[in-house]
Motif scaffolding. Structure first.
Motif, mmCIF file in Angstrom:
data_model
loop_
_atom_site.group_PDB
_atom_site.id
_atom_site.type_symbol
_atom_site.label_atom_id
_atom_site.label_comp_id
_atom_site.label_asym_id
_atom_site.label_seq_id
_atom_site.Cartn_x
_atom_site.Cartn_y
_atom_site.Cartn_z
ATOM 1 N N VAL A 181 -6.108 -14.872 31.113
ATOM 2 C CA VAL A 181 -6.792 -15.870 31.466
ATOM 3 C C VAL A 181 -6.290 -16.121 33.054
ATOM 4 C CG1 VAL A 181 -4.112 -18.049 31.353
ATOM 5 C CG2 VAL A 181 -5.248 -16.475 29.261
ATOM 6 N N VAL A 182 -6.618 -16.892 33.568
ATOM 7 C CA VAL A 182 -6.945 -17.064 35.213
ATOM 8 C C VAL A 182 -5.545 -18.130 35.619
ATOM 9 C CG1 VAL A 182 -7.733 -17.314 37.321
ATOM 10 C CG2 VAL A 182 -8.716 -16.033 35.478
ATOM 11 N N GLU A 183 -4.750 -18.060 36.369
ATOM 12 C CA GLU A 183 -3.702 -18.925 36.390
ATOM 13 C C GLU A 183 -3.007 -18.955 38.137
ATOM 14 O OE1 GLU A 183 -0.381 -19.362 37.746
ATOM 15 O OE2 GLU A 183 0.050 -17.475 37.651
ATOM 16 N N GLY A 184 -3.416 -20.634 38.673
ATOM 17 C CA GLY A 184 -2.870 -20.576 39.896
ATOM 18 C C GLY A 184 -3.495 -21.902 40.604
ATOM 19 N N VAL A 185 -2.999 -23.056 41.672
ATOM 20 C CA VAL A 185 -3.200 -23.853 42.169
ATOM 21 C C VAL A 185 -4.337 -23.405 42.642
ATOM 22 C CG1 VAL A 185 -3.037 -25.344 43.572
ATOM 23 C CG2 VAL A 185 -1.433 -24.350 42.671
ATOM 24 N N GLY A 186 -5.880 -24.293 41.642
ATOM 25 C CA GLY A 186 -7.264 -24.461 42.268
ATOM 26 C C GLY A 186 -8.433 -23.735 41.682
ATOM 27 N N VAL A 187 -7.598 -23.224 40.742
ATOM 28 C CA VAL A 187 -8.715 -22.889 39.589
ATOM 29 C C VAL A 187 -9.927 -23.005 38.789
ATOM 30 C CG1 VAL A 187 -7.254 -22.572 37.579
ATOM 31 C CG2 VAL A 187 -9.190 -20.693 38.060
ATOM 32 N N GLY A 188 -9.975 -24.200 39.018
ATOM 33 C CA GLY A 188 -10.463 -25.470 38.516
ATOM 34 C C GLY A 188 -12.164 -25.883 39.404
ATOM 35 N N ARG A 189 -11.471 -25.608 40.693
ATOM 36 C CA ARG A 189 -12.713 -26.030 41.367
ATOM 37 C C ARG A 189 -13.297 -26.262 41.848
ATOM 38 N NH1 ARG A 189 -11.174 -21.935 46.770
ATOM 39 N NH2 ARG A 189 -9.034 -22.723 46.721
ATOM 40 N N ARG A 190 -14.983 -26.956 41.760
ATOM 41 C CA ARG A 190 -16.013 -26.249 41.540
ATOM 42 C C ARG A 190 -16.398 -25.238 41.439
ATOM 43 N NH1 ARG A 190 -15.929 -29.623 46.961
ATOM 44 N NH2 ARG A 190 -15.681 -31.732 45.703
ATOM 45 N N ALA A 191 -16.715 -24.260 42.579
ATOM 46 C CA ALA A 191 -16.861 -23.403 43.020
ATOM 47 C C ALA A 191 -16.791 -22.392 41.408
ATOM 48 C CB ALA A 191 -16.967 -22.940 43.789
ATOM 49 N N LEU A 192 -15.362 -22.369 41.069
ATOM 50 C CA LEU A 192 -15.517 -21.662 39.315
ATOM 51 C C LEU A 192 -15.040 -22.275 38.146
ATOM 52 C CD1 LEU A 192 -12.077 -20.794 40.667
ATOM 53 C CD2 LEU A 192 -13.861 -19.268 40.812
ATOM 54 N N ARG A 193 -15.666 -23.533 38.072
ATOM 55 C CA ARG A 193 -15.738 -24.186 36.761
ATOM 56 C C ARG A 193 -16.987 -23.464 36.197
ATOM 57 N NH1 ARG A 193 -13.874 -28.871 40.166
ATOM 58 N NH2 ARG A 193 -15.931 -29.739 40.123
ATOM 59 N N PRO A 194 -17.712 -22.952 36.861
ATOM 60 C CA PRO A 194 -19.603 -22.804 36.184
ATOM 61 C C PRO A 194 -18.459 -21.809 34.910
ATOM 62 C CG PRO A 194 -20.210 -23.331 37.874
ATOM 63 C CD PRO A 194 -18.333 -23.995 38.186
ATOM 64 N N TYR A 195 -17.582 -21.247 35.368
ATOM 65 C CA TYR A 195 -17.447 -19.426 35.061
ATOM 66 C C TYR A 195 -16.032 -20.034 33.977
ATOM 67 C CZ TYR A 195 -20.039 -17.920 38.960
ATOM 68 O OH TYR A 195 -21.382 -17.658 39.366
ATOM 69 N N LEU A 196 -15.273 -21.023 33.405
ATOM 70 C CA LEU A 196 -14.530 -21.076 33.012
ATOM 71 C C LEU A 196 -15.077 -21.984 31.874
ATOM 72 C CD1 LEU A 196 -12.127 -23.007 35.687
ATOM 73 C CD2 LEU A 196 -11.353 -21.056 34.531
ATOM 74 N N ALA A 197 -14.342 -21.405 30.421
ATOM 75 C CA ALA A 197 -14.890 -21.207 29.133
ATOM 76 C C ALA A 197 -13.637 -22.935 28.178
ATOM 77 C CB ALA A 197 -14.324 -20.414 28.005
ATOM 78 N N LEU A 198 -12.713 -22.803 29.557
ATOM 79 C CA LEU A 198 -11.503 -23.754 29.026
ATOM 80 C C LEU A 198 -10.562 -23.989 30.068
ATOM 81 C CD1 LEU A 198 -10.738 -26.336 27.552
ATOM 82 C CD2 LEU A 198 -8.820 -24.659 26.189
#
Length: 206
Positions: A105-122
Motif C-alpha cells: 500500500v502506497v499512501e500520500g498526496v499525489g500517488v495517483g500522478r500520471r507517472a505512477l499510474r501504470p504501476y498501480l493495481a488500484l
C-alpha cells in the motif's frame, strides 16, 4: 475491509510480482489511517508513506526518487531500498528495505500522478473536499506548522491543477461516523474491482 482486501488480492500484479495499491487524497483527508486499516486487512501488508519520499524542498518533485529507489527494484522482483526523510532534521536517513510482497500500500498526496499510474493495481481516492481536508490537517498539526501549511496548500493546488488523481481513481473512499463507504470511482469498472456493497446492494460501510 476484508471484502476489499480479498478483491485486491485477486488483482493482477502491477509492478513485477507486487500489487501496488495507491491511497491518494488531499492532505488531511485521512489517508494514513485508512491505509493502515487496509494493510491490517491484507495480513500486515507493507505501507510506504510518501512523506518518507518527499522533502521540504521537493514537496511534489519526488517522482524520480520513488521510481529509482522503489518502483524499479520491485519491478525486477528485488528488494527496494529507500531513504526516509526526517521532517525535523531536514535530512534523508539511512536506507530502509522494502522487500517485494503480494500487496504494498502506497499512501500520500499525489500517488495517483500520471507517472505512477501504470504501476498501480488500484487507485483509491479519499473523497473529502480539499478545504475540509486542509482544515483537519491544520488542526492536527497545530499553530507551529502554520507557515508550512501555507506553502503546502499552494503547492498542492498547483500539483493537482496540472496532474489530477481523482479522475483516475478506481474507488472513492468516504469516511462516515460509523466507518467507511466505498463507491465506484471516476475511472470506471474497467480499472477497478466491482464496488464493495452490502447485501442489499447499497455501498458498504465498515
Amino acid at each position: 475491509m476484508h471484502v476489499l482486501a480479498s478483491r485486491i488480492r485477486r488483482l493482477a500484479p502491477s509492478c513485477g510480482p507486487v500489487r501496488l495499491v495507491g491511497v491518494d487524497g488531499h492532505a488531511g483527508s485521512g489517508k494514513s489511517t485508512f491505509a493502515l486499516r487496509l494493510a491490517e486487512a491484507l495480513d500486515g501488508a507493507p505501507v510506504l508513506r510518501l512523506d518518507d519520499i518527499a522533502s521540504h524542498t521537493e514537496l511534489f518533485d519526488w517522482t524520480g526518487r520513488l521510481l529509482s529507489q522503489v518502483i524499479e527494484p520491485l519491478g525486477r522482483g528485488e528488494t527496494a531500498h529507500y531513504s526516509p526523510y526526517d521532517w525535523r532534521t531536514r535530512r534523508f536517513g539511512p536506507p530502509r528495505p522494502l522487500p517485494p510482497a503480494p500487496v504494498i500500500v502506497v499512501e500520500g498526496v499525489g500517488v495517483g500522478r500520471r507517472a505512477l499510474r501504470p504501476y498501480l493495481a488500484l487507485l483509491l481516492w479519499m473523497d473529502l473536499p480539499r478545504e475540509e481536508s486542509w482544515s483537519r490537517g491544520r488542526a492536527r498539526d497545530g499553530a507551529e506548522q502554520r507557515e508550512f501549511w501555507e506553502g503546502w496548500v499552494r503547492a498542492e493546488r498547483e500539483h493537482f491543477a496540472g496532474d489530477p488523481s481523482r479522475p483516475f481513481a478506481g474507488l472513492l473512499v468516504r469516511q462516515r461516523p460509523e466507518g467507511y463507504e466505498l463507491l465506484p470511482g471516476p475511472a470506471g469498472a474497467a480499472e477497478s474491482p466491482p464496488p464493495v456493497t452490502q447485501g442489499d446492494g447499497s455501498p458498504a460501510l465498515w
